[in-house]
Design an enzyme around this catalytic site. Sequence first.
Site, PDB file in Angstrom:
ATOM      1  N   VAL A 222       8.946  -7.464   8.876  1.00  0.00           N
ATOM      2  CA  VAL A 222      10.295  -6.965   9.153  1.00  0.00           C
ATOM      3  C   VAL A 222      10.649  -7.019  10.632  1.00  0.00           C
ATOM      4  O   VAL A 222      11.817  -6.828  10.995  1.00  0.00           O
ATOM      5  CB  VAL A 222      10.493  -5.531   8.621  1.00  0.00           C
ATOM      6  CG1 VAL A 222      10.461  -5.506   7.100  1.00  0.00           C
ATOM      7  CG2 VAL A 222       9.456  -4.572   9.201  1.00  0.00           C
TER       8      VAL A 222
ATOM      9  N   LYS B 289      13.173   8.543  13.079  1.00  0.00           N
ATOM     10  CA  LYS B 289      13.485   8.927  11.704  1.00  0.00           C
ATOM     11  C   LYS B 289      14.844   9.623  11.618  1.00  0.00           C
ATOM     12  O   LYS B 289      15.583   9.446  10.641  1.00  0.00           O
ATOM     13  CB  LYS B 289      12.378   9.810  11.136  1.00  0.00           C
ATOM     14  CG  LYS B 289      11.074   9.056  10.886  1.00  0.00           C
ATOM     15  CD  LYS B 289      11.277   7.879   9.925  1.00  0.00           C
ATOM     16  CE  LYS B 289       9.991   7.184   9.576  1.00  0.00           C
ATOM     17  NZ  LYS B 289      10.168   6.087   8.595  1.00  0.00           N
TER      18      LYS B 289
ATOM     19  N   THR C  71      -1.496   8.668   2.912  1.00  0.00           N
ATOM     20  CA  THR C  71      -1.285   7.225   3.013  1.00  0.00           C
ATOM     21  C   THR C  71      -2.055   6.709   4.220  1.00  0.00           C
ATOM     22  O   THR C  71      -2.554   7.498   5.028  1.00  0.00           O
ATOM     23  CB  THR C  71       0.206   6.887   3.201  1.00  0.00           C
ATOM     24  OG1 THR C  71       0.620   7.309   4.510  1.00  0.00           O
ATOM     25  CG2 THR C  71       1.083   7.542   2.139  1.00  0.00           C
TER      26      THR C  71
ATOM     27  N   ASP D  32       5.534  -7.702   1.831  1.00  0.00           N
ATOM     28  CA  ASP D  32       4.661  -7.035   2.785  1.00  0.00           C
ATOM     29  C   ASP D  32       4.156  -8.076   3.776  1.00  0.00           C
ATOM     30  O   ASP D  32       4.059  -9.268   3.457  1.00  0.00           O
ATOM     31  CB  ASP D  32       3.472  -6.376   2.069  1.00  0.00           C
ATOM     32  CG  ASP D  32       2.868  -5.229   2.870  1.00  0.00           C
ATOM     33  OD1 ASP D  32       3.040  -4.066   2.460  1.00  0.00           O
ATOM     34  OD2 ASP D  32       2.234  -5.489   3.909  1.00  0.00           O
TER      35      ASP D  32
ATOM     36  N   SER E  80       0.836  -1.201   0.000  1.00  0.00           N
ATOM     37  CA  SER E  80       0.000   0.000   0.000  1.00  0.00           C
ATOM     38  C   SER E  80       0.866   1.244   0.000  1.00  0.00           C
ATOM     39  O   SER E  80       2.088   1.178   0.181  1.00  0.00           O
ATOM     40  CB  SER E  80      -0.919   0.027   1.231  1.00  0.00           C
ATOM     41  OG  SER E  80      -0.154   0.128   2.421  1.00  0.00           O
ATOM     42  N   GLY E  81       0.221   2.381  -0.212  1.00  0.00           N
ATOM     43  CA  GLY E  81       0.863   3.677  -0.050  1.00  0.00           C
ATOM     44  C   GLY E  81       2.089   3.878  -0.906  1.00  0.00           C
ATOM     45  O   GLY E  81       2.127   3.513  -2.090  1.00  0.00           O
TER      46      GLY E  81
ATOM     47  N   TYR F 148       8.550   9.363  17.097  1.00  0.00           N
ATOM     48  CA  TYR F 148       8.622   9.163  15.648  1.00  0.00           C
ATOM     49  C   TYR F 148       9.789   9.960  15.061  1.00  0.00           C
ATOM     50  O   TYR F 148      10.580   9.441  14.274  1.00  0.00           O
ATOM     51  CB  TYR F 148       7.304   9.592  15.014  1.00  0.00           C
ATOM     52  CG  TYR F 148       7.233   9.412  13.514  1.00  0.00           C
ATOM     53  CD1 TYR F 148       6.958   8.166  12.961  1.00  0.00           C
ATOM     54  CD2 TYR F 148       7.410  10.499  12.654  1.00  0.00           C
ATOM     55  CE1 TYR F 148       6.880   8.001  11.579  1.00  0.00           C
ATOM     56  CE2 TYR F 148       7.331  10.333  11.275  1.00  0.00           C
ATOM     57  CZ  TYR F 148       7.060   9.093  10.741  1.00  0.00           C
ATOM     58  OH  TYR F 148       6.979   8.935   9.382  1.00  0.00           O
TER      59      TYR F 148
END
Length: 253
Positions: free
Chosen positions: A64, A154, A185, A42, A21-22, A150
Amino acid sequence: MTYEGLFRLDGRRAVVIGAGSGIGREAALALAAHGAEVVCADRDVPAAEATAAACGGTARELDVLDAAAVARAADDTSPDVLVFTAATNVRKRLLDYSAEEFQRVVDLNLKASFDVVRAFGAGMVARGRGSIIGFASIRASVTEPGQGVYSATKAGLVQLLRTAAAEFGPSGVRVNAVAPGVVETPLTKQIKDNPAWYEAYAAKSALGRWAQAEEMAGAVVYLASDAASFVTGSVLYVDGGWTAVDGRFDPPN
């Protein structure tokens, strides 16, 4: 290589993690359109199969968070290009965060990225070629209340990729990050569903709108291709000017 073929990926295999997706789905479609053989990986197998059907690729189940499964995928596929987009976010202020929420965001956004880069990078280093493209965020450099964990993951991902670029470069492997702004998304659904937030985010960028997932695909193709043959350790911002604009100000007449 002629300039007309600079972005072609014929004869190369690409693995896209998060292809269901996205941004991951659009990356897979774009890579295939430029000639790559694409493995759509995925956790959501039906979604991966749908993307694979759309781009003539193959689907693979991959979580993952399972480091052993990541290592097997790297060994089985031996790609020339790796794209990974998987991430999560818990939008809470630091004092409201639970230990479990912190661990969940760190495990997917940073720990899993570490495992992916090492597993796929090892094979590329051994083969003497490859391009690794990880998806960071504008939050790697600018943040806001409720985005602390978050943002930290990142920023950590960017430094992880830069280090990989330094270590893998002598073997001919390039490693780069794409840093999107606000993109429509599934990850941003919480914001999109709030009209006030949606409009506020749209107004923040220089272009005055959100991005669509397909607008990230060009950056992926570029970094995967020979057009970026001397690009490594870089962060490519695809953010509509978000990080260039220090707030929005309309002066009085």
